[in-house]
Design an enzyme around this catalytic site. Sequence first.
Site, PDB file in Angstrom:
ATOM      1  N   CYS A  18       0.814  -1.218   0.000  1.00  0.00           N
ATOM      2  CA  CYS A  18       0.000   0.000   0.000  1.00  0.00           C
ATOM      3  C   CYS A  18       0.843   1.261   0.000  1.00  0.00           C
ATOM      4  CB  CYS A  18      -0.966  -0.011   1.187  1.00  0.00           C
ATOM      5  SG  CYS A  18      -2.360  -1.133   0.955  1.00  0.00           S
ATOM      6  N   ASP A  51     -14.761   6.578   1.003  1.00  0.00           N
ATOM      7  CA  ASP A  51     -14.974   5.379   1.801  1.00  0.00           C
ATOM      8  C   ASP A  51     -14.246   4.195   1.193  1.00  0.00           C
ATOM      9  OD1 ASP A  51     -16.055   3.886   3.949  1.00  0.00           O
ATOM     10  OD2 ASP A  51     -17.890   5.070   3.854  1.00  0.00           O
ATOM     11  N   ASP A  52     -14.369   3.028   1.846  1.00  0.00           N
ATOM     12  CA  ASP A  52     -13.572   1.866   1.472  1.00  0.00           C
ATOM     13  C   ASP A  52     -14.119   1.100   0.272  1.00  0.00           C
ATOM     14  OD1 ASP A  52     -11.584   1.921   3.681  1.00  0.00           O
ATOM     15  OD2 ASP A  52     -13.382   1.727   4.897  1.00  0.00           O
ATOM     16  N   ASP A  69      -8.549  -3.656  -5.052  1.00  0.00           N
ATOM     17  CA  ASP A  69      -7.272  -3.206  -4.501  1.00  0.00           C
ATOM     18  C   ASP A  69      -6.160  -4.082  -5.072  1.00  0.00           C
ATOM     19  OD1 ASP A  69      -5.313  -1.971  -2.809  1.00  0.00           O
ATOM     20  OD2 ASP A  69      -6.919  -1.576  -1.364  1.00  0.00           O
ATOM     21  N   ASP A  92     -11.680  -4.363   2.624  1.00  0.00           N
ATOM     22  CA  ASP A  92     -12.615  -3.273   2.339  1.00  0.00           C
ATOM     23  C   ASP A  92     -14.068  -3.708   2.539  1.00  0.00           C
ATOM     24  OD1 ASP A  92     -10.613  -1.477   1.742  1.00  0.00           O
ATOM     25  OD2 ASP A  92     -10.698  -1.815  -0.416  1.00  0.00           O
ATOM     26  N   GLY A 140     -10.686 -13.593 -13.375  1.00  0.00           N
ATOM     27  CA  GLY A 140      -9.806 -12.447 -13.296  1.00  0.00           C
ATOM     28  C   GLY A 140      -9.349 -11.963 -14.654  1.00  0.00           C
ATOM     29  N   SER A 142      -5.500 -10.558 -16.683  1.00  0.00           N
ATOM     30  CA  SER A 142      -4.046 -10.412 -16.591  1.00  0.00           C
ATOM     31  C   SER A 142      -3.518  -9.648 -17.794  1.00  0.00           C
ATOM     32  CB  SER A 142      -3.374 -11.787 -16.506  1.00  0.00           C
ATOM     33  OG  SER A 142      -3.698 -12.563 -17.652  1.00  0.00           O
ATOM     34  N   ASP A 228     -10.862   0.863   7.229  1.00  0.00           N
ATOM     35  CA  ASP A 228      -9.610   0.138   7.449  1.00  0.00           C
ATOM     36  C   ASP A 228      -8.427   1.063   7.192  1.00  0.00           C
ATOM     37  OD1 ASP A 228      -9.850   0.142   4.666  1.00  0.00           O
ATOM     38  OD2 ASP A 228      -9.128  -1.900   4.421  1.00  0.00           O
TER      39      ASP A 228
END
Length: 348
Positions: A18, A51-52, A69, A92, A140, A142, A228
Site C-alpha cells: 500500500c 470510503d472503502d 485493490d 474493504d 480475473g 491479466s 480500514d
Amino acid sequence: MDLIQDIKLTQYSHGAGCGCKLSPAVLDNILSHVSSQAANPSLLVGNSSKDDAAVMDLGDGTAIVSTTDFFMPIVDDPTSFGKIAATNAISDIYAMGGTPLMAIAILGWPIDKLSPEVAGAVLEGGRMICEEAGIPLAGGHSIDCPEPIFGLAVTGRVSIKHLKQNSTAQEGDVLFLTKGLGVGMVTTALKKGLASQEDVLAAVASMQQLNKIGADVAKLDQVNAMTDVTGFGLLGHLVEMCEAAGVSARIRTQNIPQLLPEQLRSYHAQGAVPGGTKRNFASYGQHVDVEAGFMQDILCDPQTSGGLLIAVSPDGQDELIALGNRHGLKLSPIGELVTKGEKLVVVD
C-alpha cells in the site's frame, strides 16, 4: 534449486504494498478533474466520502458492496505476496460491515523477467486467502506489465441496517484500532537489509490476518463508523473520518498499538522510514497537531492490510472489547472524537 523460493519479488518493483498508493493530495488533484456523476438513488456509497467500497441498494434491505485493490510486491515470497494482497483487498468489504461473496484476480506480470510458475504461486496465495474467507476466486484478468502487480476485485453483501461508513462517526465516540502499526517500517527495514527474519514473519502474519471481525462489529448498534487503515496511515484515514463527520479527534500515543515497539524504534533510528510516510504527512499534516519524530512517522506509516479503525459510543465500548476477545484481539481505546477544532487530529 527451487526457482520459486529463490525469487526476490521486491527487486522487480519500485514500490511496495500500500506504500505504492498515490498520496492523498495527488489523488484529490486527480479526482478534481473528474466530472460529478448524476445522482443515483440506489447508490448508497460512492466516491464522494472517500470510503472503502461502493455500496448499491438491492431494494430488499441488503446491498452489494464492491471494491478493488492491488499493488506491487511487499515481500519476496510469491505465495505470501498473493496472500497479503488478497487479505488487503477483502478487508474493504469487512470495513463496510459486509460479508464477502466472491473475488476476481487482477494480475500484471513481467513475462520477460518472471516465470509463469511464480505468477501461479502468487495466484495460489490469493486463492488460499479467498478460501479462508469462505469465497471463490472466480476468475480475473491479466496483462503483460513492466512490474509484478496483484490484487482482487471483491464483491460482498451487507444488511443496510448494519452498513458502516467512515463518514458517520459522532462527537464523543471512542476510537479503537484492531492491528498494530508498523508493517511499512518493517518491510522498509527488510529492503535495507536491517530486519530480522522473526520481525518480517511477524509483519507477514499481521498482513495475512483477515479483518473478519468487521462483519460482527457492524452488528453492534453502538458502533457508528468504521474504516480500514491502509496506505495513508492511521492519521490519514482518521483525518478522512473526521473531515466527513465534521468532528476532530484526540489520540493518545501510549495507547497506539504497535507491531513490534522496541524493534520499530531501532529501525526508525537506522532510517527505515518508507517514502510514503513523508508523502502522507505532506498531504495532510496541516490538519494534524503532532510532534515530529518517531511517533509522527509511525502514525503516518503506510499500512498494507492494516487493521480496522472503529468509532463506538462510550456505552458500547465494553461490548466491542468483549467481541474483540472472542476474535482473539485485545482492544484498548486509542482516543476519542471531540468538537471540531482548528486541527482535525491532535496527538497527545
